[in-house]
Design an enzyme around this catalytic site. Structure first.
Site, PDB file in Angstrom:
ATOM      1  N   HIS A 190      12.118 -16.260 129.673  1.00 62.00           N
ATOM      2  CA  HIS A 190      11.607 -16.401 131.035  1.00 62.00           C
ATOM      3  C   HIS A 190      10.253 -15.724 131.190  1.00 62.00           C
ATOM      4  O   HIS A 190       9.355 -16.238 131.876  1.00 62.00           O
ATOM      5  CB  HIS A 190      12.624 -15.802 132.014  1.00 62.00           C
ATOM      6  CG  HIS A 190      12.156 -15.781 133.426  1.00 62.00           C
ATOM      7  ND1 HIS A 190      11.821 -14.617 134.083  1.00 62.00           N
ATOM      8  CD2 HIS A 190      11.953 -16.786 134.320  1.00 62.00           C
ATOM      9  CE1 HIS A 190      11.443 -14.899 135.307  1.00 62.00           C
ATOM     10  NE2 HIS A 190      11.509 -16.203 135.488  1.00 62.00           N
ATOM     11  N   GLU A 204       7.629 -17.939 129.816  1.00 64.22           N
ATOM     12  CA  GLU A 204       7.376 -19.046 130.743  1.00 64.22           C
ATOM     13  C   GLU A 204       6.261 -18.674 131.714  1.00 64.22           C
ATOM     14  O   GLU A 204       5.363 -19.471 131.991  1.00 64.22           O
ATOM     15  CB  GLU A 204       8.653 -19.406 131.500  1.00 64.22           C
ATOM     16  CG  GLU A 204       8.465 -20.466 132.568  1.00 64.22           C
ATOM     17  CD  GLU A 204       9.478 -20.342 133.690  1.00 64.22           C
ATOM     18  OE1 GLU A 204       9.055 -20.421 134.872  1.00 64.22           O
ATOM     19  OE2 GLU A 204      10.673 -20.166 133.415  1.00 64.22           O
ATOM     20  N   HIS A 205       6.289 -17.450 132.225  1.00 66.67           N
ATOM     21  CA  HIS A 205       5.236 -16.975 133.129  1.00 66.67           C
ATOM     22  C   HIS A 205       3.903 -16.872 132.397  1.00 66.67           C
ATOM     23  O   HIS A 205       2.860 -17.285 132.918  1.00 66.67           O
ATOM     24  CB  HIS A 205       5.605 -15.597 133.690  1.00 66.67           C
ATOM     25  CG  HIS A 205       6.559 -15.652 134.838  1.00 66.67           C
ATOM     26  ND1 HIS A 205       6.265 -15.112 136.075  1.00 66.67           N
ATOM     27  CD2 HIS A 205       7.809 -16.180 134.950  1.00 66.67           C
ATOM     28  CE1 HIS A 205       7.282 -15.298 136.895  1.00 66.67           C
ATOM     29  NE2 HIS A 205       8.246 -15.933 136.229  1.00 66.67           N
ATOM     30  N   GLU A 231      10.463 -10.049 140.847  1.00 68.68           N
ATOM     31  CA  GLU A 231      11.271 -11.271 140.982  1.00 68.68           C
ATOM     32  C   GLU A 231      12.759 -10.952 140.846  1.00 68.68           C
ATOM     33  O   GLU A 231      13.594 -11.461 141.592  1.00 68.68           O
ATOM     34  CB  GLU A 231      10.853 -12.292 139.926  1.00 68.68           C
ATOM     35  CG  GLU A 231      11.632 -13.608 139.995  1.00 68.68           C
ATOM     36  CD  GLU A 231      11.219 -14.578 138.907  1.00 68.68           C
ATOM     37  OE1 GLU A 231      11.960 -15.562 138.696  1.00 68.68           O
ATOM     38  OE2 GLU A 231      10.168 -14.363 138.260  1.00 68.68           O
TER      39      GLU A 231
END
Length: 449
Positions: free
Chosen positions: A68, A71-72, A148
């Site tokens: 994840h 992904e950023h 987040e």
């Protein structure tokens, strides 16, 4: 829309089903990248969808959330694209873009007018191996991930509970870890960890592309030659088997009191086969997957479902009921039951009523009409979903990245017609066993137990 959907379901029930037919063209580039083209000429729009066969399930303990995190970082730039410019380029070309990470994969897409497809393919191919994020860019992005996590998990009692509940259910398996990562692991991320993850997994032979919309393979070939075909395949990617969750010695239970909880809930996860993995490392029992889908629909698929009628309508003990099952994932699956009690109803009372209702269901005779209706509903959901090219591409990609063959994507539409009431009851008795499950209870105070 509800009325139109009801009419459509009625028509499906009255007429023989014709397989939807998910037609596609396929080619494999010299670098190993598979490309699937699904033509849909209703509007001059194309979705450029890139799937990497690397997700949270491929992470190591202590390094959760790396998929994840990367992904950023994939939006930070390349030698040809300045940092933070990727999505701006898409927007300037009138498109939309996003990305998402799961246990089984990480995927990126752009949805644009056909005349702008080449540009999307160029920038997506560029970052397949040309990503150039620096430590200075990495450090603040790690803080973004932590924020987040605070917003999505730490500040939401139900999300915190389900994260912990999943870990209790499968503490040794990747599916028992959060996709976003444990907070301690995120805090310990280093630039090198993320760089190594990128270099390990992001290669043409560990990815595939789906182009869906107003495009054909012949039209796509010259664009593929200018973009994805130029990405070198610098290494062969080998996937290691995931850790196996051993068979349970007995039922598991997790109870949590959280003063921030507004609505208590009761949940249970039963271990089940998927299309691609059986329970506790066993081979998958594919013949059980379609009956499990039908069973979940009959038990908890909406307001007409068996458990809704019993617990919400007749006994007035619950406000909501849901039963879900997915056969499409790399690891083993589960049948998930979630019950929300009516105000003032203790979870002990609701659990007892659920157990009684489930026993009655397993021991009674299902009608052919009940099974047929559930099958028709499952098919209708699929048909309506495919009306959106993005949704169609999503399900197609998810199926393949889990281990499915593209030509078999539609097989379930005909195979599910063979499911009988006896099949449904057999899987109910086989899989809905409390000794192979984990039960979770979330309350605001002890009196709600």
């Amino acid at each position: 829309m509800k009325k139109l959907c009801s009419i459509f379901v009625m028509l499906l029930t009255l007429t023989p089903w014709v397989a939807w037919g998910f037609d596609f063209e396929h080619t494999t580039l010299e670098n190993g990248l598979d490309v699937y083209v699904v033509s849909d000429h209703r509007t001059p729009v194309v979705v450029n969808f890139v799937w990497y066969k690397a997700g949270a399930g491929d992470e190591e303990n202590g390094k959760t959330g790396l998929a994840h995190m990367l992904e950023h970082l994939m939006f930070k730039g390349t030698e040809n694209i300045p940092p933070q410019e990727f999505s701006k380029i898409v927007a300037r070309h009138g498109g939309k873009d996003n990305a998402f990470t799961s246990y089984d994969y990480t995927a990126y897409y752009q949805k644009v007018a056909k005349e702008n497809l080449l540009k999307m393919m160029e920038i997506e191919a560029d970052r397949m191996q040309g990503l150039t994020f620096t430590d200075a860019e990495f450090q603040p992005e790690r803080d973004v991930i932590l924020e987040e996590r605070r917003m999505r998990v730490e500040s939401k009692p139900q999300n915190r509970f389900f994260e912990e509940f999943s870990h209790v259910h499968m503490p040794n398996h990747p599916y028992g870890r959060p996709v976003i990562g444990w907070q301690k692991d995120i805090e310990n991320y280093t630039y090198q960890m993320n760089h190594d993850w990128y270099k390990k997994w992001y290669h043409p032979n560990n990815a595939f592309v789906i182009l869906i919309g107003d495009i054909t393979l012949d039209e796509a070939r010259p664009m593929l030659a200018q973009t994805y075909a130029k990405v070198p395949n610098v290494r062969q990617v080998n996937h290691q088997p995931w850790a196996v969750e051993p068979a349970f010695d007995g039922a598991k239970r997790y109870q949590k009191v959280d003063k921030a909880v507004q609505v208590p809930l009761w949940a249970r996860m039963y271990r089940a086969t998927s299309l691609f993995a059986g329970i506790a490392g066993a081979k998958p029992n594919k013949d059980d997957t379609l009956p499990l889908m039908v069973m979940a629909q009959i038990l908890g698929g909406g307001n007409s479902s068996y458990l809704y009628q019993k617990l919400v309508k007749e006994q007035e003990l619950a406000d909501s009921v849901s039963v879900s099952y997915s056969s499409v994932q790399r690891g083993e699956s589960s049948v998930d039951v979630v019950l929300v009690p009516k105000e003032g109803v203790r979870l002990e009372t609701l659990e007892h009523a659920y157990e009684q209702a489930l026993t009655a269901f397993s021991q009674n005779t299902l009608s052919d009409a009940q099974v047929k209706r559930a099958i028709t509903l499952l098919k209708s959901y699929d048909v309506y979903g495919r009306d959106d090219p993005f949704v169609a591409a999503y399900h197609f990609g998810k199926f393949m990245v889990a281990g499915g063959k593209a030509k078999a994507f539609d097989d379930w539409l005909t195979e599910i017609e063979k499911v009988t009431a006896e099949d449904v009851l057999n899987v109910a008795n086989k899989y809905l066993q409390v000794d192979h499950s984990t039960t979770g209870l979330l309350v605001q105070n002890d009196n709600q137990f």
